[in-house]
Design an enzyme around this catalytic site. Structure first.
Site, PDB file in Angstrom:
ATOM      1  N   ASP A 130      -4.743  15.362 -17.869  1.00  0.00           N
ATOM      2  CA  ASP A 130      -5.018  13.946 -18.074  1.00  0.00           C
ATOM      3  C   ASP A 130      -4.555  13.613 -19.493  1.00  0.00           C
ATOM      4  OD1 ASP A 130      -6.176  11.509 -18.785  1.00  0.00           O
ATOM      5  OD2 ASP A 130      -7.965  11.831 -17.580  1.00  0.00           O
ATOM      6  N   TYR A 140     -13.708  13.805 -18.963  1.00  0.00           N
ATOM      7  CA  TYR A 140     -14.163  12.415 -18.830  1.00  0.00           C
ATOM      8  C   TYR A 140     -15.265  12.392 -17.752  1.00  0.00           C
ATOM      9  CZ  TYR A 140     -14.231   7.844 -16.661  1.00  0.00           C
ATOM     10  OH  TYR A 140     -14.657   6.680 -16.091  1.00  0.00           O
ATOM     11  N   ARG A 185       0.820  -1.222   0.000  1.00  0.00           N
ATOM     12  CA  ARG A 185       0.000   0.000   0.000  1.00  0.00           C
ATOM     13  C   ARG A 185       0.851   1.268   0.000  1.00  0.00           C
ATOM     14  NH1 ARG A 185      -1.403   2.819   4.103  1.00  0.00           N
ATOM     15  NH2 ARG A 185      -1.479   1.133   5.631  1.00  0.00           N
ATOM     16  N   LYS A 209      -5.967   2.103 -20.217  1.00  0.00           N
ATOM     17  CA  LYS A 209      -6.155   2.349 -21.651  1.00  0.00           C
ATOM     18  C   LYS A 209      -4.856   2.050 -22.414  1.00  0.00           C
ATOM     19  CE  LYS A 209      -9.936   4.335 -19.968  1.00  0.00           C
ATOM     20  NZ  LYS A 209     -10.764   3.566 -19.084  1.00  0.00           N
TER      21      LYS A 209
HETATM   22  N1  PLP Z   1      -9.310   9.600 -17.849  1.00  0.00           N
HETATM   23  C1  PLP Z   1      -9.889   9.356 -19.032  1.00  0.00           C
HETATM   24  C2  PLP Z   1      -9.638  10.299 -20.173  1.00  0.00           C
HETATM   25  C3  PLP Z   1     -10.725   8.242 -19.200  1.00  0.00           C
HETATM   26  O1  PLP Z   1     -11.305   8.027 -20.383  1.00  0.00           O
HETATM   27  C4  PLP Z   1     -10.943   7.388 -18.086  1.00  0.00           C
HETATM   28  C5  PLP Z   1     -11.793   6.196 -18.196  1.00  0.00           C
HETATM   29  O2  PLP Z   1     -12.464   5.959 -19.182  1.00  0.00           O
HETATM   30  C6  PLP Z   1     -10.335   7.689 -16.878  1.00  0.00           C
HETATM   31  C7  PLP Z   1      -9.509   8.794 -16.795  1.00  0.00           C
HETATM   32  C8  PLP Z   1     -10.549   6.833 -15.659  1.00  0.00           C
HETATM   33  O3  PLP Z   1      -9.760   5.712 -15.714  1.00  0.00           O
HETATM   34  P1  PLP Z   1     -10.043   4.342 -14.929  1.00  0.00           P
HETATM   35  O4  PLP Z   1     -11.276   3.749 -15.515  1.00  0.00           O
HETATM   36  O5  PLP Z   1      -8.796   3.558 -15.120  1.00  0.00           O
HETATM   37  O6  PLP Z   1     -10.276   4.712 -13.489  1.00  0.00           O
END
Ligand code: PLP
Length: 402
Positions: A178, A106, A52, A203
């Protein structure tokens, strides 16, 4: 043994962060499936070797590799992309603080900002990423951070990132981006001046749709701050998921090359097809921020969205008719995926807010995988015909001529 520095990202993907010397000669990083490690007399709680606390061999190797990919000092892996996003925001924002966030985010991030952070007493203002002149009047004495996405989900808008960096510096804000949609192959935000780059490792970084993971990349000082918050919030990545992310990321350059090339060809095909109303892809000359995307990115990624003539009904028909892309949430994997954001990633947003941003009920988001481009184009062409598909062959020929 001193660690070697590598010039090109393709080499960094394979060799940066690998143990030196190799553990018992193992070419591939072994999984250290141990929750804790023998004490070496650590004086600080954060250094106690425990999964952790994000300091075990599998996470540390990844930290070094991911930092090298984006030309940063340090990195941190997390249990999901949302763990990276929520923990980072909670590391720099406390009760009474305010921050600026891009208006199209997102869906999970949007919900976290508008619901959870509000409840924690953290306020925000949305900003239009393309209108830097409008940002100044939103800054308050308690504004601490600015948060944007490299390419917005699902509209693929590209904010004025250079201005975000300058604005953050002149207003003493932590700049957070992001970078999931671009991946380090196409964009390295820290090199442009961003303080922190975040990823959903679920992703492109992993690329095989078999784990959920996240990453935070930036200076040692800021990453350390996020790590201490993560140590308390508990969203650490377990060793087996670390191993899969480590394995997956090694092929990132090859995968992204195919995603980039294939998506551009598919976006061009869609743009010229009479069944398509609108295509959002930063690699198209028609994209409103195409020039900026060209200047900032080394590729435009595999993500796009589009609307069909016939709106929501046509979109539903299309999703039922495609045979190669899988109708499933998420993105960035080797297999093509299609979704309707209004019913998946952005379902938590009010319809009014969605429509105001341009996310219509029939907007289709397409994550182009690494299958044959020709097979994908043939499949999209037949799916746009719908289930009746009478003149199917003719249309496929027609579509490919354009
Ligand atoms: N950031 C973006 C641009 C995303 O498309 C997503 C999920 O689809 C996330 C963050 C969140 O990621 P996670 O599903 O791994 O928590």
């Amino acid at each position: 043994m001193t660690k070697r520095e590598y010039k090109h990202i393709e080499t960094k993907l394979i060799h940066s962060g690998e143990p030196a010397p190799r553990i018992l000669g193992a070419v591939s990083m072994p999984i250290f499936q141990s929750a804790m490690f023998e004490t070496l007399g650590e004086k600080n709680y954060n250094n106690v070797r425990y999964i952790r606390l994000n300091n075990t061999p599998n996470s540390q190797a990844l930290h070094e590799k991911l930092a090298a990919l984006e030309g940063a000092e340090d990195a941190l892996v997390t249990a999901s992309g949302m763990a990276a996003i929520s923990t980072t925001l909670l590391a720099f924002l406390s009760k009474g603080d305010h921050f600026l966030a891009q208006d199209c985010l997102y869906g999970g991030t949007h919900d976290f900002v508008t619901r959870d952070l509000e409840e924690f007493g953290i306020s925000y203002d949305f900003i239009n990423g393309n209108d830097p002149a409008s940002w100044e009047k939103k800054v308050r004495p308690n504004t601490k951070a600015i948060y944007v996405e490299t390419m917005t989900n699902p509209l693929l808008q590209v904010a004025d990132h250079k201005s975000v960096v300058e604005f953050a510096k002149s207003n003493d804000l932590v700049s957070i981006i992001d970078n999931t949609f671009a991946s380090p192959i196409n964009f390295r935000p820290v090199e442009l001046g961003f303080d922190l780059s975040l990823h959903s490792g679920t992703k492109y970084l992993n690329g095989h749709s078999d784990i959920v993971a996240g990453a935070v990349i930036g200076s040692s000082e800021l990453v350390e701050k996020v790590k201490h918050r993560l140590n308390h919030l508990g969203g650490s990545l377990d060793p087996h998921a670390c191993f899969l992310l480590h394995r997956g990321v090694k092929t990132l350059a090859l995968r992204m090359r195919q995603h980039n090339e294939s998506a551009l060809k598919i976006a061009r095909f869609l743009e010229q097809n009479p069944a398509v109303e609108r295509v959002n892809y930063p690699g198209l000359e028609s994209h409103p921020q195409h020039a900026r995307a060209r200047e900032l990115f080394d590729g435009f990624s595999g993500m796009m969205s589009f609307e069909l003539v016939g709106g929501q009904e046509a979109a539903n028909r299309f999703l039922k008719s495609v045979t190669i892309p899988i109708a499933a949430p998420s993105l960035g994997g080797v297999e093509s995926l299609v979704t309707i954001p209004a019913t998946t990633s952005h379902v938590g947003m009010s319809r009014e807010d969605r429509l105001r941003l341009g996310i219509s009920d029939g907007l289709i988001r397409f994550s182009v995988g690494i299958e044959s481009t020709e097979d994908l184009i043939d499949d999209l062409a037949q799916a746009m015909e719908g289930p009746s598909n009478a003149p199917r062959r003719e249309l496929m020929q027609d579509s490919r001529l354009h």
